[in-house]
Design a protein around this motif. Structure first.
Motif, short mmCIF file in Angstrom:
data_model
loop_
_atom_site.label_atom_id
_atom_site.label_comp_id
_atom_site.label_asym_id
_atom_site.label_seq_id
_atom_site.Cartn_x
_atom_site.Cartn_y
_atom_site.Cartn_z
N LEU A 65 0.82 -1.21 0.00
CA LEU A 65 0.00 0.00 0.00
C LEU A 65 0.85 1.25 0.00
O LEU A 65 0.58 2.21 -0.73
N LYS A 66 1.91 1.24 0.79
CA LYS A 66 2.76 2.42 0.86
C LYS A 66 3.44 2.71 -0.47
O LYS A 66 3.55 3.88 -0.88
N ASP A 67 3.86 1.66 -1.18
CA ASP A 67 4.48 1.85 -2.50
C ASP A 67 3.50 2.50 -3.47
O ASP A 67 3.88 3.39 -4.26
N LEU A 68 2.23 2.07 -3.43
CA LEU A 68 1.22 2.66 -4.32
C LEU A 68 0.97 4.11 -3.98
O LEU A 68 0.84 4.96 -4.86
N VAL A 69 0.93 4.41 -2.69
CA VAL A 69 0.71 5.79 -2.26
C VAL A 69 1.84 6.68 -2.75
O VAL A 69 1.60 7.78 -3.28
N MET A 70 3.06 6.22 -2.58
CA MET A 70 4.21 7.04 -2.98
C MET A 70 4.34 7.17 -4.50
O MET A 70 5.07 8.04 -4.98
N ASP A 71 3.65 6.32 -5.24
CA ASP A 71 3.70 6.35 -6.70
C ASP A 71 2.41 6.95 -7.28
O ASP A 71 1.97 6.57 -8.35
N LEU A 94 -4.91 10.50 -10.82
CA LEU A 94 -5.54 9.82 -11.94
C LEU A 94 -6.40 8.64 -11.48
O LEU A 94 -6.07 7.95 -10.52
N PRO A 95 -7.48 8.35 -12.22
CA PRO A 95 -8.32 7.19 -11.90
C PRO A 95 -7.53 5.88 -11.91
O PRO A 95 -7.83 4.96 -11.14
N GLU A 96 -6.54 5.78 -12.79
CA GLU A 96 -5.74 4.55 -12.86
C GLU A 96 -5.02 4.29 -11.54
O GLU A 96 -4.89 3.13 -11.09
N LYS A 97 -4.52 5.33 -10.90
CA LYS A 97 -3.85 5.19 -9.61
C LYS A 97 -4.84 4.81 -8.52
O LYS A 97 -4.53 4.00 -7.64
N ILE A 98 -6.04 5.39 -8.58
CA ILE A 98 -7.06 5.10 -7.58
C ILE A 98 -7.54 3.66 -7.71
O ILE A 98 -7.77 2.97 -6.70
N ARG A 99 -7.67 3.17 -8.93
CA ARG A 99 -8.10 1.79 -9.13
C ARG A 99 -7.10 0.81 -8.51
O ARG A 99 -7.48 -0.18 -7.87
N LEU A 100 -5.82 1.09 -8.66
CA LEU A 100 -4.80 0.23 -8.06
C LEU A 100 -4.89 0.25 -6.54
O LEU A 100 -4.72 -0.78 -5.88
N LEU A 101 -5.15 1.42 -5.98
CA LEU A 101 -5.32 1.53 -4.53
C LEU A 101 -6.51 0.70 -4.06
O LEU A 101 -6.43 -0.01 -3.05
N LEU A 102 -7.62 0.81 -4.78
CA LEU A 102 -8.82 0.06 -4.40
C LEU A 102 -8.56 -1.44 -4.49
O LEU A 102 -8.95 -2.21 -3.59
N GLU A 103 -7.88 -1.88 -5.52
CA GLU A 103 -7.56 -3.30 -5.67
C GLU A 103 -6.68 -3.79 -4.53
O GLU A 103 -6.87 -4.89 -4.00
#
Length: 383
Positions: free
Chosen positions: A76-82, A306-315
Motif C-alpha cells: 500500500l505504501k508503495d502505491l501511495v508514494m507512486d 488519476l483514476p488509474e492510480k485510484i483503481r490500483l489503490l482500491l484493488e
C-alpha cells in the motif's frame, strides 16, 4: 501542488444492488446534496466498481482509513508514494490541446487528462480534457459567441443563459485535419478568440517516460509536481459498527451507510467525535452502535490524481483481507475538483454553493462493498 478547490441479491451470480436516496446536509454549512448508496461484491460479474472509478476523471483528494492498523503495508505504501506525477503549465494557449502532434503523442497513446486551474466554474471559462479524447469547454456567453463554436446552453443557468458547453472530439478531429471543421476550430482558438489558461496536466501510459510531457511543453512555464501525502495513526478511535448486508443499518446492531458517510466527514475534518459539553466547535458524536479501536491508519493524498492510480489503490485495499485482519472494514474516499466542468463521464457539473462530487467505498472482509456517490445541487443524479 497548486492548491485545488478543492441494491440483497435476488439471483446468485448477479450483482447485489440496493439504492437508497437521501438528501443530506454536510457537517459544515454547505448546501444539500444527493447521496446515492448501493452494495455489491467485487467478485460479481456485474459489479460496477471499476467503471465508477475510471469515469470520475478529475480527482483532487483521495483518503483511505484502516481501523485496527498502526503500520501501512509495503504494498500500500508503495502505491501511495507512486501516485504522481502531474504537471502545472502556466498560460498555455488552448490551441495547443488541439494540435495534431499533441493528440498523436498523448491523447492517442494513453490516457491524457487536463483541467484549468484557478478558474471558477460558475464565473469563468473552464476547460477539461478527458481520457476518451473529449475536450469539454464551459464558456461564458461572450466568449462562446466570439469563438463561433457550436455548443449547448448549460443546464444550470436558470432563466437567462449565461454559460454554454462545447464538446470537441479530438480523436475525430485529428483524423480530419484538412476538414473545414478543424480549420474553423483552429482559427477560433488561434486568431478569432485566443484563450490561455493555467492547466493541470497528467498522462498515463504503461512504460512511458515520465519526462515526455515536460519535454513537449518545454517552451512554456511548466512544473512537475508530486501529490502531497499525509500519513497518520489515530488512537482510541470510536468507529461505527457495520454489517455488510445491512445498508440501511439495524437498530442496536449496525449503523447505516448514511451514518457512516457523516462520520467519515467528521474524521476527515479532524472533528471531535465525543460531543463534549465544552466543545463549541462540533456537537457531533459517533453513531451507535460503535466500538473503540486501539489504532486506525489514515492516509490522505492531495493533488491531480488519476483514476488509474485510484483503481490500483482500491484493488490493493481489497487484497488487504487476503490474510486475517482485525479490521472489519476499510474505506476509500475520493473527492473531485469543485470547479471541473464534468463530474462522472461527460455529465455536466455545476458549483452552486459547494461544488461537491465525490464517492466512497466501504470494503468488507468478505469482498462485499458499499459504494456511496454524492453530488451537489447543480449535478445530475450520480451514475
Amino acid at each position: 501542488m497548486p492548491a485545488g478547490k478543492g441494491r440483497g441479491e435476488s439471483n446468485p451470480g448477479r450483482a447485489c444492488v440496493e439504492r437508497t436516496m437521501a438528501m443530506l446536509c454536510r457537517l459544515r454549512e454547505v448546501p444539500r446534496h444527493l447521496l446515492v448508496c448501493e452494495k455489491s461484491n467485487f467478485g460479481h460479474d456485474k459489479s460496477r466498481h471499476r467503471h465508477l472509478v475510471e469515469t470520475h476523471y478529475h480527482n483532487y483528494r483521495v483518503s483511505f482509513l484502516i481501523p485496527e492498523c498502526g503500520i501501512l503495508s509495503k504494498e500500500l505504501k508503495d502505491l501511495v508514494m507512486d501516485s504522481g506525477p502531474y504537471y502545472f503549465v502556466k498560460d498555455l494557449p488552448l490551441h495547443e490541446l488541439i494540435a495534431h502532434e499533441f493528440i498523436n503523442t498523448f491523447v492517442k497513446k494513453g490516457a491524457c487528462y487536463a483541467l484549468t486551474y484557478n478558474t471558477n466554474i460558475d464565473e469563468d471559462n473552464t476547460v477539461a480534457l478527458l481520457p476518451n479524447g473529449k475536450l469539454i469547454l464551459s464558456l461564458d456567453k461572450d466568449t462562446y459567441e466570439e469563438t463561433g463554436l457550436q455548443g449547448r446552453p448549460s443546464q444550470y443557468c436558470g432563466r437567462k443563459t449565461m454559460k454554454f458547453i462545447v464538446s470537441i472530439d479530438l480523436m475525430d478531429l485529428s483524423s480530419k485535419l484538412d476538414s473545414k471543421k478543424y480549420e474553423r476550430i483552429s482559427w477560433a482558438f488561434k486568431e478569432k478568440k485566443p484563450l490561455k489558461f493555467d492547466f493541470l496536466l497528467a498522462w498515463h501510459q504503461t512504460g512511458a517516460e515520465g519526462s515526455a510531457m515536460m519535454s513537449y511543453f518545454s517552451s512554456y512555464r511548466i512544473q512537475e509536481h508530486q501529490p502531497k501525502i499525509v500519513l497518520s495513526t489515530m488512537t482510541d478511535v470510536q468507529c461505527p459498527v457495520l454489517q455488510s448486508g445491512e445498508l440501511r443499518g439495524q437498530p442496536e446492531a449496525a449503523c447505516s451507510a448514511q451514518e457512516l458517510f457523516e462520520w467519515l466527514g467528521a474524521v476527515f475534518s479532524n472533528a471531535a467525535l465525543n460531543n463534549e459539553p465544552d466543545n463549541f466547535i462540533s456537537t457531533y458524536c459517533c453513531p451507535q452502535p460503535s466500538t473503540v479501536v486501539a489504532k486506525a491508519y489514515l492516509c490522505t493524498i492531495t493533488g491531480f490524481i488519476l483514476p488509474e492510480k485510484i483503481r490500483l489503490l482500491l484493488e490493493q485495499l481489497c487484497r488487504y483481507f487476503d490474510e486475517p485482519k482485525l479490521a472489519p472494514w476499510v474505506t476509500l474516499s475520493v473527492q473531485g475538483f469543485a470547479d471541473s466542468p464534468v463530474s462522472w463521464r461527460e455529465n455536466e457539473h455545476g458549483f452552486r454553493k459547494g461544488g461537491e462530487h465525490l464517492y466512497n467505498f466501504v470494503v468488507f472482509s468478505n469482498r462485499d462493498y458499499w459504494l456511496q456517490l454524492a453530488v451537489g445541487a447543480n449535478d445530475d443524479c450520480p451514475p
